[in-house]
Design an enzyme around this catalytic site. Structure first.
Site, PDB file in Angstrom:
ATOM      1  N   ASP A 145       0.703  -1.190   0.029  1.00  0.00           N
ATOM      2  CA  ASP A 145       0.002   0.086  -0.093  1.00  0.00           C
ATOM      3  C   ASP A 145       0.994   1.370  -0.144  1.00  0.00           C
ATOM      4  O   ASP A 145       2.033   1.084   0.650  1.00  0.00           O
ATOM      5  CB  ASP A 145      -1.019  -0.066   1.279  1.00  0.00           C
ATOM      6  N   ASP A 179      -7.023  -1.268  -4.394  1.00  0.00           N
ATOM      7  CA  ASP A 179      -8.225  -0.790  -3.570  1.00  0.00           C
ATOM      8  C   ASP A 179      -9.056   0.146  -4.057  1.00  0.00           C
ATOM      9  O   ASP A 179     -10.386   0.057  -3.839  1.00  0.00           O
ATOM     10  CB  ASP A 179      -7.595  -0.362  -2.156  1.00  0.00           C
TER      11      ASP A 179
END
Length: 207
Positions: A145, A179
């Protein structure tokens, strides 16, 4: 929308997701960050997620494996949903949403399945691709991420009940392209629900 166009859309998002992750993994150390365009509220901040959204984990020795296998099964289901929707000439809103969700789910699966065996760790060092000393095993990779939007941070007023005087940060989640694709796809299904799932002719005739 044809299956070919939907597949191209999904593949393009998947490719972008993996390119950004590979770049971050091979150029940043864990928890390293940079401010984009010098903005405090837009950062590239490298973290690794062992679990689900918001860092949630399935407890136990086999929690990570169960999560990865669940994701793989889900991708097969989403792939069939996309194929079936294209075959039935469903709404473009629905097909685009499914393609986004599929690309996002597939992107995070690649991390979970492969990253543990093709990278070494990122703690205090920049990871090496195809390392002889990988940090994990098959199906136990960590999701990369890096997108971070801390739009506001500070202490809340003392007069607020429960949270008064406490430090607060909005938005504190760190996420990736995959995401974003999943969230966008779900958002399309919610916001454009009537266009994504238009009533069938039989239902219109009954009305």
């Amino acid at each position: 929308m044809t299956l070919k166009k939907a597949s191209i859309l999904a593949f393009a998002i998947l490719l972008l997701d993996q390119i950004t992750k590979l770049y971050i993994k091979t150029n940043f150390t864990l928890h390293e960050s940079v401010h984009v365009f010098g903005l405090e509220w837009f950062q590239i901040y490298f973290i690794e997620n062992e679990g689900m959204a918001w860092g949630t984990k399935i407890p136990g020795d086999y929690g990570k494996l169960i999560l990865t296998l669940f994701r793989i099964v889900a991708v097969f289901g989403i792939t069939y949903w996309l194929w079936d929707s294209c075959r039935k000439k469903a709404s473009k809103y629905l097909i685009v949403a499914i393609a986004l969700i599929l690309a996002g789910a597939f992107g995070n699966i690649i991390d979970s399945v492969f990253y543990g065996v093709i990278f070494d760790h990122s703690n205090g060092q920049v990871a090496s691709l195809f390392s002889e000393q990988p940090y994990g095993t098959w199906f136990h990779g960590k999701v990369v991420d890096m997108i971070y939007f801390p739009l506001f941070e500070g202490y809340l007023p003392d007069w607020l009940p429960i949270w008064g005087g406490k430090f607060f940060r909005f938005f504190n989640a760190v996420f990736n392209i995959a995401d974003t694709a999943i969230s966008t796809g779900v958002g399309i299904l919610i916001v454009f629900n009537k266009k994504a799932f238009p009533p069938k002719k039989e239902e219109l005739m009954e009305d």
